[in-house]
Design an enzyme around this catalytic site. Structure first.
Site, PDB file in Angstrom:
ATOM      1  N   CYS A  24       0.829  -1.214   0.000  1.00 44.32           N
ATOM      2  CA  CYS A  24       0.000   0.000   0.000  1.00 44.32           C
ATOM      3  C   CYS A  24       0.860   1.259   0.000  1.00 44.32           C
ATOM      4  O   CYS A  24       0.410   2.316  -0.406  1.00 44.32           O
ATOM      5  CB  CYS A  24      -0.910  -0.005   1.216  1.00 44.32           C
ATOM      6  N   GLU A  42      -5.343   4.194  -7.674  1.00 45.16           N
ATOM      7  CA  GLU A  42      -4.391   3.173  -7.215  1.00 45.16           C
ATOM      8  C   GLU A  42      -4.420   1.979  -8.179  1.00 45.16           C
ATOM      9  O   GLU A  42      -5.485   1.439  -8.479  1.00 45.16           O
ATOM     10  CB  GLU A  42      -4.786   2.700  -5.805  1.00 45.16           C
TER      11      GLU A  42
HETATM   12  P1  NAD Z   1      -9.901  -5.882  -0.245  1.00 47.59           P
HETATM   13  O1  NAD Z   1     -10.483  -4.654   0.346  1.00 47.59           O
HETATM   14  O2  NAD Z   1     -10.456  -6.385  -1.515  1.00 47.59           O
HETATM   15  O3  NAD Z   1     -10.002  -7.102   0.787  1.00 47.59           O
HETATM   16  C1  NAD Z   1      -9.468  -7.022   2.087  1.00 47.59           C
HETATM   17  C2  NAD Z   1     -10.246  -7.945   2.997  1.00 47.59           C
HETATM   18  O4  NAD Z   1     -11.578  -7.465   3.125  1.00 47.59           O
HETATM   19  C3  NAD Z   1     -10.355  -9.378   2.501  1.00 47.59           C
HETATM   20  O5  NAD Z   1     -10.202 -10.234   3.601  1.00 47.59           O
HETATM   21  C4  NAD Z   1     -11.759  -9.441   1.958  1.00 47.59           C
HETATM   22  O6  NAD Z   1     -12.332 -10.725   1.964  1.00 47.59           O
HETATM   23  C5  NAD Z   1     -12.497  -8.532   2.922  1.00 47.59           C
HETATM   24  N1  NAD Z   1     -13.734  -7.930   2.431  1.00 47.59           N
HETATM   25  C6  NAD Z   1     -14.026  -7.548   1.168  1.00 47.59           C
HETATM   26  N2  NAD Z   1     -15.262  -7.007   1.127  1.00 47.59           N
HETATM   27  C7  NAD Z   1     -15.756  -7.039   2.393  1.00 47.59           C
HETATM   28  C8  NAD Z   1     -16.971  -6.629   2.991  1.00 47.59           C
HETATM   29  N3  NAD Z   1     -17.939  -6.043   2.279  1.00 47.59           N
HETATM   30  N4  NAD Z   1     -17.152  -6.816   4.323  1.00 47.59           N
HETATM   31  C9  NAD Z   1     -16.172  -7.392   5.062  1.00 47.59           C
HETATM   32  N5  NAD Z   1     -15.000  -7.812   4.548  1.00 47.59           N
HETATM   33  C10 NAD Z   1     -14.778  -7.623   3.226  1.00 47.59           C
HETATM   34  O7  NAD Z   1      -8.344  -5.579  -0.358  1.00 47.59           O
HETATM   35  P2  NAD Z   1      -7.233  -6.488  -1.031  1.00 47.59           P
HETATM   36  O8  NAD Z   1      -7.474  -6.489  -2.509  1.00 47.59           O
HETATM   37  O9  NAD Z   1      -7.160  -7.767  -0.300  1.00 47.59           O
HETATM   38  O10 NAD Z   1      -5.899  -5.661  -0.686  1.00 47.59           O
HETATM   39  C11 NAD Z   1      -5.374  -4.648  -1.481  1.00 47.59           C
HETATM   40  C12 NAD Z   1      -5.790  -3.282  -0.976  1.00 47.59           C
HETATM   41  O11 NAD Z   1      -5.431  -3.142   0.387  1.00 47.59           O
HETATM   42  C13 NAD Z   1      -5.108  -2.130  -1.693  1.00 47.59           C
HETATM   43  O12 NAD Z   1      -6.035  -1.094  -1.901  1.00 47.59           O
HETATM   44  C14 NAD Z   1      -4.052  -1.679  -0.697  1.00 47.59           C
HETATM   45  O13 NAD Z   1      -3.632  -0.344  -0.843  1.00 47.59           O
HETATM   46  C15 NAD Z   1      -4.754  -1.893   0.591  1.00 47.59           C
HETATM   47  N6  NAD Z   1      -3.802  -2.042   1.700  1.00 47.59           N
HETATM   48  C16 NAD Z   1      -3.665  -1.011   2.604  1.00 47.59           C
HETATM   49  C17 NAD Z   1      -2.740  -1.110   3.656  1.00 47.59           C
HETATM   50  C18 NAD Z   1      -2.538  -0.009   4.666  1.00 47.59           C
HETATM   51  O14 NAD Z   1      -1.836  -0.238   5.655  1.00 47.59           O
HETATM   52  N7  NAD Z   1      -3.072   1.186   4.468  1.00 47.59           N
HETATM   53  C19 NAD Z   1      -1.975  -2.259   3.779  1.00 47.59           C
HETATM   54  C20 NAD Z   1      -2.139  -3.282   2.827  1.00 47.59           C
HETATM   55  C21 NAD Z   1      -3.065  -3.164   1.802  1.00 47.59           C
HETATM   56  O1  6OD Z   2       4.463  -1.767   8.358  1.00 52.45           O
HETATM   57  C1  6OD Z   2       3.290  -1.767   8.755  1.00 52.45           C
HETATM   58  O2  6OD Z   2       3.007  -1.785   9.963  1.00 52.45           O
HETATM   59  C2  6OD Z   2       2.195  -1.763   7.781  1.00 52.45           C
HETATM   60  N1  6OD Z   2       0.953  -1.725   8.287  1.00 52.45           N
HETATM   61  C3  6OD Z   2       2.481  -1.816   6.466  1.00 52.45           C
HETATM   62  C4  6OD Z   2       1.504  -1.781   5.450  1.00 52.45           C
HETATM   63  C5  6OD Z   2       1.853  -2.087   4.190  1.00 52.45           C
HETATM   64  C6  6OD Z   2       0.901  -2.077   3.133  1.00 52.45           C
HETATM   65  O3  6OD Z   2       0.858  -2.886   2.241  1.00 52.45           O
END
Ligand code: NAD
Ligand code: 6OD
Length: 500
Positions: free
Chosen positions: A302, A404
């Site tokens: 992310c 993104e």
């Molecule tokens: P996603 O939102 O599609 O899914 C994440 C989780 O949410 C999964 O376990 C999924 O099953 C669940 N989910 C989906 N819809 C739901 C609902 N309506 N109710 C409850 N749960 C639900 O995300 P992804 O594709 O797995 O991950 C990628 C995204 O995550 C990217 O946008 C990335 O930027 C973000 N991300 C952010 C951080 C951060 O720290 N800010 C870290 C890692 C990833």
């Molecule tokens: O380093 C962390 O604690 C953290 N939450 C990282 C997130 C990475 C996103 O993909």
């Protein structure tokens, strides 16, 4: 090829397909439906996963509630911290299995899982064991109108049952980032890992058991989001708080789900992060740092930089250097220690990333590097690989500059003044991370202070101190975790006021 030394998990092709179950109240439990766990490196099915229906999610929540009532929330801080340190030790002693499982599920290079994901999982438990043992709380003394005195002091109480919903990109790292502080504060948790990467959350159940964490304190339910385990968990009336990492749109959906029961939420969401590279930077250091910031984990972090702003005098040289770096990255089998770039997580995600590669060209971009699908001439051609890609030539309003993508891709634009770079970097609805590359530290401080982001790195990227606040602004999230911020989210503060 690296193979796990133990028979605890068979990475792709090592043995037969495995069966991954839910973990509830200290037992592995099956639901009525199953779904496949696919290895992104070649599209093979590596495991069948048991999906938790509404009843199983309810069982998991009730088992967490029972564990709270039984002992966990009343255990002393010292006991909980000791247990968390055991979990960290057990993660390390099982690291070969956890690495193999993470690599098979995500397709990330084994070198990365060994360097980042699994050590960070252990560190998450150690850091929060230390923090809960040493954290102080506020206290105030005041004089009362009737000439007496008042002592106010706050105490921490667990929230109760915490629902933890996590994504696929750093599955174990991001799960333990939330499980560790939640348990440190005396909560019990129900974790819902991504449907794409169910393995390490399940292996963590074995680690918990082996470390003496009482049954019911850590539960895992598998499944999808809407109308599946994710939604059932978020909606459950006996879940006291939801902590979520994932896409911004999913965060919005979860917010609606929890609104009726007014649960506290912590959201770590998407980003469209900028890097500003000034002409006075340490050039080689900046190229190496930016290559990581764009391509690490196949760009599926992310915090990755998808927008690069480079000061005009070094623009051509920088573009040329980062292009050569992109073209030299070794794509290959995730289990090969020499591999630097693995596949994307899934066929669907590859279609999304490739659709942005096409859109960028339609929007007028030039592909300086990559832009397509690599050819291997072996089974990896069935995997979900894309080329590391660099675009130039887009306007700042292009969708590829605004949205993104979450792949190994960036757009590079030139700037002439610090003010222009700052404005372009901040022109986003997201606000997760930024990085600034300059040898002028005064400028580093000045520009960093102006970034609308939860974290700004100067001359580094993804350098983490787990005591610091972590989270995003705007579409990038709600709240901060890390250090005392995690302790504050995962506990209720009860202020006690004594007149004496
Ligand atoms: P996603 O939102 O599609 O899914 C994440 C989780 O949410 C999964 O376990 C999924 O099953 C669940 N989910 C989906 N819809 C739901 C609902 N309506 N109710 C409850 N749960 C639900 O995300 P992804 O594709 O797995 O991950 C990628 C995204 O995550 C990217 O946008 C990335 O930027 C973000 N991300 C952010 C951080 C951060 O720290 N800010 C870290 C890692 C990833
Ligand atoms: O380093 C962390 O604690 C953290 N939450 C990282 C997130 C990475 C996103 O993909």
């Amino acid at each position: 090829m690296l193979r796990p030394k133990r028979d605890c998990y068979d990475a792709a092709g090592f043995k037969s397909v495995k069966f991954i179950q839910n973990y509830i109240g200290g037992e592995f439990v099956s639901g009525r439906r199953e779904f496949p766990d696919v290895n992104p490196a070649d599209g093979s099915v590596i495991a069948r996963v048991s999906e938790a229906d509404r009843d199983l999610v309810d069982r998991a929540v009730q088992s967490a509630r029972g564990a709270l009532a039984a002992e966990w929330s009343r255990a002393s801080v010292g006991e909980r911290a000791a247990r968390l340190r055991k979990v960290a030790d057990a993660i390390e002693s099982r690291s070969d299995c956890l690495i193999a499982a993470e690599v098979a599920d995500t397709g990330k290079p084994v070198s990365l899982a060994a360097k980042l994901d699994v050590p960070r999982a252990a560190a998450n438990f150690r850091v929060f064991a230390d923090l809960i043992s040493t954290a102080g709380l506020e206290s105030f003394q005041a004089e009362t109108p009737d000439g007496k005195r008042a002592l106010n002091y706050a105490i921490r109480k667990p929230l109760g049952v915490v629902g933890i919903i996590t994504p696929w990109n750093l599955p174990l790292l991001l799960l333990t980032w939330k499980v560790a502080p939640a348990l440190a504060c005396g909560n019990a948790v129900v974790a819902k890992p991504s449907e794409e990467t169910p393995a390490t959350a399940t292996l963590l159940a074995e680690v918990m058991r082996e470390s003496g964490v009482p049954d019911g304190v850590y539960n895992v339910v598998h499944g999808f989001g809407p109308n599946s385990a994710g939604e059932f968990l978020a909606r459950h009336p006996d879940v006291n708080a939801v902590t979520f990492t994932g896409e911004s749109q999913t965060g919005a959906a979860i917010m609606k789900t929890v609104a009726d029961s007014v649960k506290p939420v912590s959201f770590e969401l998407g980003g469209k992060n900028a890097a500003i590279i000034f002409a006075d930077c340490d050039f080689e250091d900046a190229v190496a740092g930016i290559a990581d910031a764009v391509f690490l984990n196949t760009g599926q972090v992310c915090l990755c930089a998808e927008r690069l702003y480079v000061e005009r005098p070094i623009f051509d040289r920088f573009v040329d250097s980062i292009k050569r770096k992109a073209e030299s990255l070794r794509l290959g089998h995730p289990q090969d220690p020499a591999t630097e770039i693995g596949p994307l997580i899934s066929k669907t995600h590859r279609e999304k990333v490739l659709s942005y590669y096409r859109l960028a060209r339609d929007e007028g971009a030039t592909a300086v590097a990559g832009g397509g699908i690599p050819e291997f001439g072996n089974s990896l051609d069935d995997g979900y690989y894309v080329e590391p890609t660099i675009f130039t030539g887009l306007t700042e309003s292009a969708r590829c500059v605004k949205e993104e993508i979450f792949g190994p891709v960036c757009h590079i634009a030139a700037f002439d003044t610090e003010e222009e770079a700052t404005r372009m970097a901040n022109d986003t609805k997201y606000g997760l991370a930024a990085s600034i590359w300059t040898s002028n530290l005064k400028r580093g401080h000045r520009v960093a202070e102006q970034m609308n982001a939860g974290i700004t790195w100067v001359n580094c990227w993804f350098l983490r101190d787990l005591r610091t606040p972590f989270g995003g602004m705007g579409l990038s999230g709600i709240g901060r975790e890390g250090g005392v911020h995690s302790l504050n989210f995962y506990s209720e503060l009860n202020n006690i006021c004594i007149r004496f």
